[in-house]
Motif scaffolding. Sequence first.
Motif, PDB file in Angstrom:
ATOM      1  N   HIS A 161      18.869 -14.145  32.644  1.00 33.50           N
ATOM      2  CA  HIS A 161      19.953 -13.444  31.963  1.00 33.50           C
ATOM      3  C   HIS A 161      20.628 -12.470  32.932  1.00 33.50           C
ATOM      4  O   HIS A 161      20.651 -11.257  32.719  1.00 33.50           O
ATOM      5  CB  HIS A 161      19.427 -12.699  30.736  1.00 33.50           C
ATOM      6  N   GLN A 162      21.187 -13.008  34.005  1.00 32.96           N
ATOM      7  CA  GLN A 162      21.930 -12.203  34.970  1.00 32.96           C
ATOM      8  C   GLN A 162      22.591 -13.130  35.974  1.00 32.96           C
ATOM      9  O   GLN A 162      22.077 -14.213  36.274  1.00 32.96           O
ATOM     10  CB  GLN A 162      21.010 -11.214  35.695  1.00 32.96           C
ATOM     11  N   ASP A 163      23.737 -12.697  36.503  1.00 33.56           N
ATOM     12  CA  ASP A 163      24.487 -13.492  37.471  1.00 33.56           C
ATOM     13  C   ASP A 163      23.919 -13.275  38.867  1.00 33.56           C
ATOM     14  O   ASP A 163      24.520 -12.614  39.721  1.00 33.56           O
ATOM     15  CB  ASP A 163      25.971 -13.114  37.414  1.00 33.56           C
ATOM     16  N   VAL A 164      22.734 -13.819  39.085  1.00 32.16           N
ATOM     17  CA  VAL A 164      22.043 -13.746  40.367  1.00 32.16           C
ATOM     18  C   VAL A 164      21.583 -15.144  40.731  1.00 32.16           C
ATOM     19  O   VAL A 164      20.998 -15.847  39.899  1.00 32.16           O
ATOM     20  CB  VAL A 164      20.830 -12.792  40.303  1.00 32.16           C
ATOM     21  N   ASP A 165      21.848 -15.537  41.960  1.00 35.75           N
ATOM     22  CA  ASP A 165      21.309 -16.782  42.498  1.00 35.75           C
ATOM     23  C   ASP A 165      20.203 -16.430  43.485  1.00 35.75           C
ATOM     24  O   ASP A 165      20.420 -15.678  44.444  1.00 35.75           O
ATOM     25  CB  ASP A 165      22.387 -17.588  43.234  1.00 35.75           C
ATOM     26  N   LEU A 166      19.023 -16.973  43.251  1.00 38.80           N
ATOM     27  CA  LEU A 166      17.889 -16.743  44.138  1.00 38.80           C
ATOM     28  C   LEU A 166      17.510 -18.055  44.808  1.00 38.80           C
ATOM     29  O   LEU A 166      17.220 -19.043  44.128  1.00 38.80           O
ATOM     30  CB  LEU A 166      16.705 -16.179  43.350  1.00 38.80           C
ATOM     31  N   TYR A 167      17.526 -18.030  46.141  1.00 37.90           N
ATOM     32  CA  TYR A 167      17.179 -19.196  46.947  1.00 37.90           C
ATOM     33  C   TYR A 167      15.876 -18.927  47.713  1.00 37.90           C
ATOM     34  O   TYR A 167      15.548 -17.776  48.017  1.00 37.90           O
ATOM     35  CB  TYR A 167      18.257 -19.489  47.989  1.00 37.90           C
ATOM     36  N   ALA A 168      15.170 -19.992  48.045  1.00 35.55           N
ATOM     37  CA  ALA A 168      14.026 -19.920  48.948  1.00 35.55           C
ATOM     38  C   ALA A 168      14.266 -20.874  50.109  1.00 35.55           C
ATOM     39  O   ALA A 168      14.884 -21.936  49.940  1.00 35.55           O
ATOM     40  CB  ALA A 168      12.729 -20.282  48.236  1.00 35.55           C
ATOM     41  N   SER A 169      13.772 -20.487  51.280  1.00 29.89           N
ATOM     42  CA  SER A 169      13.963 -21.327  52.459  1.00 29.89           C
ATOM     43  C   SER A 169      12.761 -21.221  53.382  1.00 29.89           C
ATOM     44  O   SER A 169      12.123 -20.166  53.480  1.00 29.89           O
ATOM     45  CB  SER A 169      15.219 -20.895  53.222  1.00 29.89           C
ATOM     46  N   ILE A 170      12.461 -22.342  54.033  1.00 30.48           N
ATOM     47  CA  ILE A 170      11.514 -22.375  55.141  1.00 30.48           C
ATOM     48  C   ILE A 170      12.255 -22.993  56.321  1.00 30.48           C
ATOM     49  O   ILE A 170      12.630 -24.170  56.277  1.00 30.48           O
ATOM     50  CB  ILE A 170      10.258 -23.198  54.807  1.00 30.48           C
ATOM     51  N   LEU A 171      12.500 -22.179  57.347  1.00 32.40           N
ATOM     52  CA  LEU A 171      13.249 -22.648  58.515  1.00 32.40           C
ATOM     53  C   LEU A 171      12.293 -22.873  59.683  1.00 32.40           C
ATOM     54  O   LEU A 171      11.494 -21.997  60.019  1.00 32.40           O
ATOM     55  CB  LEU A 171      14.298 -21.617  58.938  1.00 32.40           C
ATOM     56  N   GLU A 172      12.390 -24.041  60.297  1.00 30.78           N
ATOM     57  CA  GLU A 172      11.617 -24.322  61.496  1.00 30.78           C
ATOM     58  C   GLU A 172      12.257 -23.639  62.705  1.00 30.78           C
ATOM     59  O   GLU A 172      13.451 -23.305  62.682  1.00 30.78           O
ATOM     60  CB  GLU A 172      11.529 -25.829  61.714  1.00 30.78           C
ATOM     61  N   PRO A 173      11.481 -23.410  63.771  1.00 32.34           N
ATOM     62  CA  PRO A 173      12.013 -22.714  64.953  1.00 32.34           C
ATOM     63  C   PRO A 173      13.276 -23.373  65.496  1.00 32.34           C
ATOM     64  O   PRO A 173      13.336 -24.600  65.663  1.00 32.34           O
ATOM     65  CB  PRO A 173      10.865 -22.813  65.961  1.00 32.34           C
ATOM     66  N   GLY A 174      14.294 -22.545  65.719  1.00 32.27           N
ATOM     67  CA  GLY A 174      15.554 -23.024  66.274  1.00 32.27           C
ATOM     68  C   GLY A 174      16.537 -23.558  65.259  1.00 32.27           C
ATOM     69  O   GLY A 174      17.708 -23.786  65.585  1.00 32.27           O
ATOM     70  N   LYS A 175      16.114 -23.757  64.021  1.00 32.78           N
ATOM     71  CA  LYS A 175      17.006 -24.275  62.991  1.00 32.78           C
ATOM     72  C   LYS A 175      17.935 -23.165  62.488  1.00 32.78           C
ATOM     73  O   LYS A 175      17.578 -21.985  62.490  1.00 32.78           O
ATOM     74  CB  LYS A 175      16.219 -24.862  61.824  1.00 32.78           C
ATOM     75  N   THR A 176      19.130 -23.565  62.048  1.00 30.80           N
ATOM     76  CA  THR A 176      20.147 -22.608  61.640  1.00 30.80           C
ATOM     77  C   THR A 176      20.697 -22.948  60.251  1.00 30.80           C
ATOM     78  O   THR A 176      20.645 -24.104  59.809  1.00 30.80           O
ATOM     79  CB  THR A 176      21.323 -22.573  62.632  1.00 30.80           C
ATOM     80  N   LEU A 177      21.205 -21.923  59.598  1.00 29.93           N
ATOM     81  CA  LEU A 177      21.897 -22.063  58.318  1.00 29.93           C
ATOM     82  C   LEU A 177      23.105 -21.148  58.320  1.00 29.93           C
ATOM     83  O   LEU A 177      23.127 -20.121  59.012  1.00 29.93           O
ATOM     84  CB  LEU A 177      20.979 -21.662  57.151  1.00 29.93           C
ATOM     85  N   GLU A 178      24.100 -21.493  57.516  1.00 32.91           N
ATOM     86  CA  GLU A 178      25.247 -20.623  57.303  1.00 32.91           C
ATOM     87  C   GLU A 178      25.449 -20.427  55.806  1.00 32.91           C
ATOM     88  O   GLU A 178      25.149 -21.318  55.001  1.00 32.91           O
ATOM     89  CB  GLU A 178      26.520 -21.206  57.922  1.00 32.91           C
ATOM     90  N   PHE A 179      25.941 -19.241  55.447  1.00 22.77           N
ATOM     91  CA  PHE A 179      26.218 -18.937  54.043  1.00 22.77           C
ATOM     92  C   PHE A 179      27.498 -18.125  53.961  1.00 22.77           C
ATOM     93  O   PHE A 179      27.635 -17.102  54.640  1.00 22.77           O
ATOM     94  CB  PHE A 179      25.058 -18.151  53.424  1.00 22.77           C
ATOM     95  N   LYS A 180      28.443 -18.594  53.133  1.00 28.06           N
ATOM     96  CA  LYS A 180      29.704 -17.879  52.929  1.00 28.06           C
ATOM     97  C   LYS A 180      29.594 -17.003  51.685  1.00 28.06           C
ATOM     98  O   LYS A 180      29.300 -17.505  50.592  1.00 28.06           O
ATOM     99  CB  LYS A 180      30.860 -18.870  52.772  1.00 28.06           C
TER     100      LYS A 180
END
Length: 233
Positions: A161-180
């Motif tokens: 009951h709230q406008d929140v997005d919760l993500y989980a991530s496991i990143l391996e060494p050297g891996k990248t992500l982008e988020f706008k």
Amino acid sequence: MMLKRPSDDRGFAEFGGWLKSYHTFSFSDYYDPRFMGFRDLRVINQDWIGKDSGFPAHPHKDMEIITYVLKGSVEHRDSLGNVGTIHAGEIQTMHAGTGVRHAEYNPSKTDDLQLFQIWIMPDTNGVAPGYTQQSFRREEKLNTMRLMVSKNGREDSQKIHQDVDLYASILEPGKTLEFKLRPERAVWVQLAEGELEINGEILKSGDGMAIQDESLLKMKANKETEFLFFDLH
């Protein structure tokens, strides 16, 4: 704006030899007026619970309570009649609403339990209390961000009951992500373990970071890193 919350600056409490708890925000006897929460995110506690130990039944009201298990398993019982065991990688969402009592216990005789407990302030008080549990495999989080919680339950996530997005991530060494970031939104990043670089800033195990007024986040893991990512209105 990017404000780092170093792990060692968090509040700390230890009880009876069975509980060690780090408080990102003010909680219980720990009070810091600079860290009362971030937007609708009110509590992030990283708890280590000893074997065959846990929290006895206690009440909650008008709060969205999320438990994310990092290691081990937690046994849940509540006044709604729900009984379940949440294992590492799984998430439990409890809508405290008009009131609920619950107990959390480490049933293992040999292994400690590590988890994040998260409180999010609801957009509506007085809702009917409820409970859900869901498993997210490592492969779903590996080198991506897996949506676990949202207001509308999209992408097979848990509803809150709230406008929140919760993500989980496991990143391996050297891996990248982008988020706008969407306009007027903000982000809180909380590391469980590892080392993550965000727009040139380094976060290590237990560190958190408040981010707002940024358009693009570029994230890179310097070692295998597990983290939670909150997209907040």
